[in-house]
Design a protein around this motif. Structure first.
Motif, short mmCIF file in Angstrom:
data_model
loop_
_atom_site.label_atom_id
_atom_site.label_comp_id
_atom_site.label_asym_id
_atom_site.label_seq_id
_atom_site.Cartn_x
_atom_site.Cartn_y
_atom_site.Cartn_z
N GLN A 1 10.75 -31.23 28.89
CA GLN A 1 9.52 -31.05 28.12
C GLN A 1 9.81 -30.90 26.64
O GLN A 1 9.09 -31.42 25.79
CB GLN A 1 8.74 -29.84 28.62
N ALA A 2 10.87 -30.19 26.33
CA ALA A 2 11.25 -30.02 24.93
C ALA A 2 11.61 -31.36 24.30
O ALA A 2 11.25 -31.64 23.14
CB ALA A 2 12.42 -29.05 24.82
N ARG B 1 10.39 -34.24 25.27
CA ARG B 1 9.12 -34.96 25.11
C ARG B 1 8.36 -34.47 23.89
O ARG B 1 7.74 -35.27 23.17
CB ARG B 1 8.27 -34.80 26.37
N ASP B 2 8.40 -33.17 23.65
CA ASP B 2 7.73 -32.62 22.47
C ASP B 2 8.28 -33.22 21.18
O ASP B 2 7.57 -33.30 20.17
CB ASP B 2 7.89 -31.10 22.43
N ARG C 1 12.66 -25.29 21.62
CA ARG C 1 12.67 -26.20 20.47
C ARG C 1 13.91 -25.98 19.62
O ARG C 1 14.54 -26.93 19.15
CB ARG C 1 11.40 -26.01 19.65
#
Length: 250
Positions: free
Chosen positions: A53-54, A56-57, A4
């Protein structure tokens, strides 16, 4: 690296086109270029999965709320520049550069698109940014602080091997991240250790280089750069045969 924290570097680059589009009453999907180092998504799988994924987060979903353009240069020097040019010509909103070779190419080719480099040994010394506190221009990212840490690595080696008198620094001459040795050299000299830069032209030269260092009486080696990372199994095997536990990866 906390994913993140890394992706937050991209926020400014992505926010600009979204804000501008909303001010005009329409929504623009941000376009993100990613210049990798390996030959395919599969070869980058672990890092690819974490990065996507980061995103998408944070709400950036490929094909929905964002468009991603991935380029895989397969560690071929000419392809870094070719794909860097492609991403610049595509007018993406921000570019993530995974390797220093890609970052250097983007620095030469681009002065308008924000670029986030993943890791750089010495971004100030390589003239990517003006300072760590205020990068300036279009470049920002994460520093390995290699020059600061390289001296510490030598100090640790000396503590681990009190009899150490000769130290080799194995480098890939084509990788800018691999050729920063001033900090290691000065620390070695201050501790009475003879220090030698040893260029390694390619993967096939790793075994004979380690054999030569052992024959010449080097007690330890520092190694750095993407070639040595990619060939870590070969490098570790040969180093273990010649001088167990006396190799430090930068």
């Amino acid at each position: 690296m906390e994913r993140r924290r890394f992706v937050q570097f991209l926020g400014l680059g992505l926010a600009m086109p979204i804000t501008a589009a909303r001010s005009q009453g329409r929504r623009k999907v941000p376009r993100v270029g990613v210049l990798w180092h390996a030959a395919s998504e599969e070869q980058e799988r672990e890092y690819f999965t974490v990065l996507m994924q980061a995103f998408r987060d944070l709400g950036y979903v490929d094909g929905s709320t964002a468009e991603f353009l991935h380029r895989y240069p397969a560690e071929q020097i000419e392809k870094f520049r070719q794909f860097a040019q492609e991403l610049v010509d595509s007018k993406v909103d921000v570019i993530v550069s995974v390797t220093i070779r890609g970052t250097m190419a983007l620095k030469q080719l681009n002065n308008s698109i924000p670029v986030v480099f993943v890791l750089a040994a010495d971004p100030v010394g390589l003239h990517l940014v003006e300072s760590l506190a205020r990068p300036g221009s279009t470049m920002t990212g994460l520093s390995l602080m290699s020059e600061d840490l390289s001296g510490k690595r030598v100090a640790i080696l000396k503590e681990a091997i009190p009899t150490l008198t000769r130290l080799a620094f194995l480098m890939d001459p084509s990788d800018p991240n691999s050729i920063q040795s001033a900090g290691a050299r000065s620390t070695a000299q201050a501790r009475g250790i003879a220090f030698a830069d040893v260029p390694v032209a390619g993967p096939d030269a790793i075994e004979p280089t380690f054999a030569r260092l052992a024959a010449e009486g080097f007690g330890a080696a520092l190694v750095g750069g993407s070639m040595f990372f990619n060939e870590r199994a070969r490098r570790a095997s040969r180093a273990e045969q010649q001088n167990p536990h006396h190799v430090f990866h930068c």
